[in-house]
Design a protein around this motif. Sequence first.
Motif, PDB file in Angstrom:
ATOM      1  N   GLY A  23       0.814  -1.209   0.000  1.00 39.31           N
ATOM      2  CA  GLY A  23       0.000   0.000   0.000  1.00 39.31           C
ATOM      3  C   GLY A  23       0.846   1.256   0.000  1.00 39.31           C
ATOM      4  N   LEU A  24       1.941   1.257   0.794  1.00 35.75           N
ATOM      5  CA  LEU A  24       2.863   2.394   0.811  1.00 35.75           C
ATOM      6  C   LEU A  24       3.484   2.601  -0.568  1.00 35.75           C
ATOM      7  CD1 LEU A  24       4.580   4.568   2.201  1.00 35.75           C
ATOM      8  CD2 LEU A  24       6.171   2.738   2.878  1.00 35.75           C
ATOM      9  N   GLU A  25       3.886   1.515  -1.217  1.00 33.36           N
ATOM     10  CA  GLU A  25       4.472   1.627  -2.551  1.00 33.36           C
ATOM     11  C   GLU A  25       3.505   2.313  -3.515  1.00 33.36           C
ATOM     12  OE1 GLU A  25       5.573  -2.319  -3.661  1.00 33.36           O
ATOM     13  OE2 GLU A  25       6.968  -2.576  -1.972  1.00 33.36           O
ATOM     14  N   GLU A  26       2.242   1.941  -3.449  1.00 32.46           N
ATOM     15  CA  GLU A  26       1.250   2.541  -4.342  1.00 32.46           C
ATOM     16  C   GLU A  26       1.085   4.031  -4.055  1.00 32.46           C
ATOM     17  OE1 GLU A  26      -1.310   2.523  -7.542  1.00 32.46           O
ATOM     18  OE2 GLU A  26       0.052   0.945  -6.816  1.00 32.46           O
ATOM     19  N   VAL A  27       1.100   4.392  -2.791  1.00 32.34           N
ATOM     20  CA  VAL A  27       0.992   5.806  -2.419  1.00 32.34           C
ATOM     21  C   VAL A  27       2.177   6.597  -2.965  1.00 32.34           C
ATOM     22  CG1 VAL A  27       1.089   7.410  -0.464  1.00 32.34           C
ATOM     23  CG2 VAL A  27      -0.434   5.432  -0.377  1.00 32.34           C
ATOM     24  N   LEU A  28       3.382   6.080  -2.796  1.00 29.18           N
ATOM     25  CA  LEU A  28       4.571   6.798  -3.258  1.00 29.18           C
ATOM     26  C   LEU A  28       4.604   6.912  -4.781  1.00 29.18           C
ATOM     27  CD1 LEU A  28       7.293   5.349  -0.831  1.00 29.18           C
ATOM     28  CD2 LEU A  28       6.022   7.493  -0.648  1.00 29.18           C
ATOM     29  N   ARG A  29       4.103   5.893  -5.486  1.00 33.55           N
ATOM     30  CA  ARG A  29       4.035   5.978  -6.955  1.00 33.55           C
ATOM     31  C   ARG A  29       3.103   7.094  -7.408  1.00 33.55           C
ATOM     32  NH1 ARG A  29       3.446   0.176  -6.671  1.00 33.55           N
ATOM     33  NH2 ARG A  29       5.397  -0.869  -7.237  1.00 33.55           N
ATOM     34  N   ASN A  30       2.099   7.408  -6.590  1.00 37.24           N
ATOM     35  CA  ASN A  30       1.088   8.393  -6.976  1.00 37.24           C
ATOM     36  C   ASN A  30       1.303   9.760  -6.345  1.00 37.24           C
ATOM     37  OD1 ASN A  30      -1.092   6.921  -8.656  1.00 37.24           O
ATOM     38  ND2 ASN A  30      -0.709   5.512  -6.958  1.00 37.24           N
ATOM     39  N   THR A  31       2.433   9.943  -5.672  1.00 38.06           N
ATOM     40  CA  THR A  31       2.748  11.235  -5.079  1.00 38.06           C
ATOM     41  C   THR A  31       3.499  12.062  -6.120  1.00 38.06           C
ATOM     42  OG1 THR A  31       2.888  10.200  -2.889  1.00 38.06           O
ATOM     43  CG2 THR A  31       3.834  12.402  -3.127  1.00 38.06           C
ATOM     44  N   THR A  32       2.821  13.005  -6.726  1.00 33.49           N
ATOM     45  CA  THR A  32       3.381  13.715  -7.890  1.00 33.49           C
ATOM     46  C   THR A  32       4.619  14.533  -7.553  1.00 33.49           C
ATOM     47  OG1 THR A  32       1.802  15.511  -7.521  1.00 33.49           O
ATOM     48  CG2 THR A  32       1.172  13.805  -9.092  1.00 33.49           C
ATOM     49  N   PHE A  33       4.675  15.139  -6.364  1.00 33.39           N
ATOM     50  CA  PHE A  33       5.852  15.957  -6.078  1.00 33.39           C
ATOM     51  C   PHE A  33       7.089  15.093  -5.877  1.00 33.39           C
ATOM     52  CE2 PHE A  33       3.786  15.544  -1.848  1.00 33.39           C
ATOM     53  CZ  PHE A  33       4.826  15.057  -1.082  1.00 33.39           C
ATOM     54  N   LEU A  34       6.915  13.803  -5.597  1.00 31.94           N
ATOM     55  CA  LEU A  34       8.053  12.883  -5.558  1.00 31.94           C
ATOM     56  C   LEU A  34       8.500  12.519  -6.968  1.00 31.94           C
ATOM     57  CD1 LEU A  34       7.165  10.273  -2.759  1.00 31.94           C
ATOM     58  CD2 LEU A  34       9.039  11.915  -2.727  1.00 31.94           C
ATOM     59  N   THR A  35       7.547  12.118  -7.778  1.00 26.18           N
ATOM     60  CA  THR A  35       7.881  11.650  -9.124  1.00 26.18           C
ATOM     61  C   THR A  35       8.357  12.778 -10.025  1.00 26.18           C
ATOM     62  OG1 THR A  35       5.546  11.857  -9.752  1.00 26.18           O
ATOM     63  CG2 THR A  35       6.280   9.720  -8.953  1.00 26.18           C
ATOM     64  N   ASN A  36       7.951  14.026  -9.734  1.00 26.97           N
ATOM     65  CA  ASN A  36       8.351  15.160 -10.576  1.00 26.97           C
ATOM     66  C   ASN A  36       9.622  15.853 -10.098  1.00 26.97           C
ATOM     67  OD1 ASN A  36       6.101  14.733 -12.161  1.00 26.97           O
ATOM     68  ND2 ASN A  36       4.835  16.234 -11.070  1.00 26.97           N
ATOM     69  N   ASP A  37      10.118  15.469  -8.928  1.00 27.36           N
ATOM     70  CA  ASP A  37      11.322  16.090  -8.380  1.00 27.36           C
ATOM     71  C   ASP A  37      12.550  15.400  -8.980  1.00 27.36           C
ATOM     72  OD1 ASP A  37      13.454  17.010  -6.838  1.00 27.36           O
ATOM     73  OD2 ASP A  37      12.273  17.115  -5.012  1.00 27.36           O
ATOM     74  N   PRO A  38      13.412  16.132  -9.692  1.00 23.03           N
ATOM     75  CA  PRO A  38      14.559  15.498 -10.354  1.00 23.03           C
ATOM     76  C   PRO A  38      15.729  15.206  -9.417  1.00 23.03           C
ATOM     77  CG  PRO A  38      14.561  17.851 -10.784  1.00 23.03           C
ATOM     78  CD  PRO A  38      13.307  17.572 -10.001  1.00 23.03           C
TER      79      PRO A  38
END
Length: 319
Positions: free
Chosen positions: A216-231
């Motif tokens: 469940g945590l993995e799914e949350v982190l995959r959908n956290t946009t400021f994480l995925t968009n931070d280079p």
Amino acid sequence: MAAARKAAYCVSFLMWILADFTAESLENVALEGIASQSSTAYLGVASRAVDGNRDPEYSHESCTHTVGGPNPWWSLLLPVVYRVTTVGITNRNVASERINNAEILIGNSLENNGNNNPRCAVISSIPSGGTKTFNCTGMTGRMLTIKISTSFGILTMCELEVYGELAAPSPSFSAVVMGRRVAVVQKKLCWSDALLYCREHYWDLLSVRNEQEQRGLEEVLRNTTFLTNDPSVSSRHVWLGLRRRLMGSSWFWMSGASMSYIYWKEQHIWQVTSPCGGVDADDSFYWSNFPCGDHLYFVCLKEFEENGSRVEFYSFTRQ
């Protein structure tokens, strides 16, 4: 003189704002909290004071009642930290003097059932069956306690209302992981400051107790946009409530949760010097240790958990 007049105007304007910021314009957040009390008599459970019913007649089953004894108290744990403007208390229509000289305490300390928190007001008296409002001027906290300091007393109330607004934490991405409400906070802090931030605004840094919660945590982190968009490289690392004992090899959760489930990236993680742990927010999502001083995003558990006993922690470096 102009500066003095301007300062006086600012003060008077601020006082006008505070006076006009009435309970009617805010939500009664007490209904969302978890109530407890020092003891219970005549089925007067603590939750009756936050059932939304001001009925002052005890036989109608909407008033609390403790056993007679020394220093009775009643506490309310709110789901998050609020800036409390006013507290309203409805008294019973008989034995109204029992609440005389009780104190209203508000803060973030859960020690001693909130009895160590700062004082908002002293209740001199409340008329029989009446409701009285106390101004707490924006005191910040998630624990509210009513206590009577006496060698023998009985604490009884028919309703307690808390009016305020959320203390303004940093932006976050909220989600639910296996029934647990969490927040991925859009703020980079070192591990100790992240822990204290979660405890100030929510409950604690997140613990992961089983494989289902890990997924469940993995799914949350995959959908956290400021994480995925931070280079930045650090965006791929996120703090959890993992800590290693400084004088040993064992790891533990700061929330007090069991470590029966593990998902380490390194088999001998304890051999690395850093005692602070988190998760690699990439495709692997393994747990790993990172230098405690690294400034990383982090995940907070937003609500109180009855199971487990939080580990006390103090930081002497926090600004």
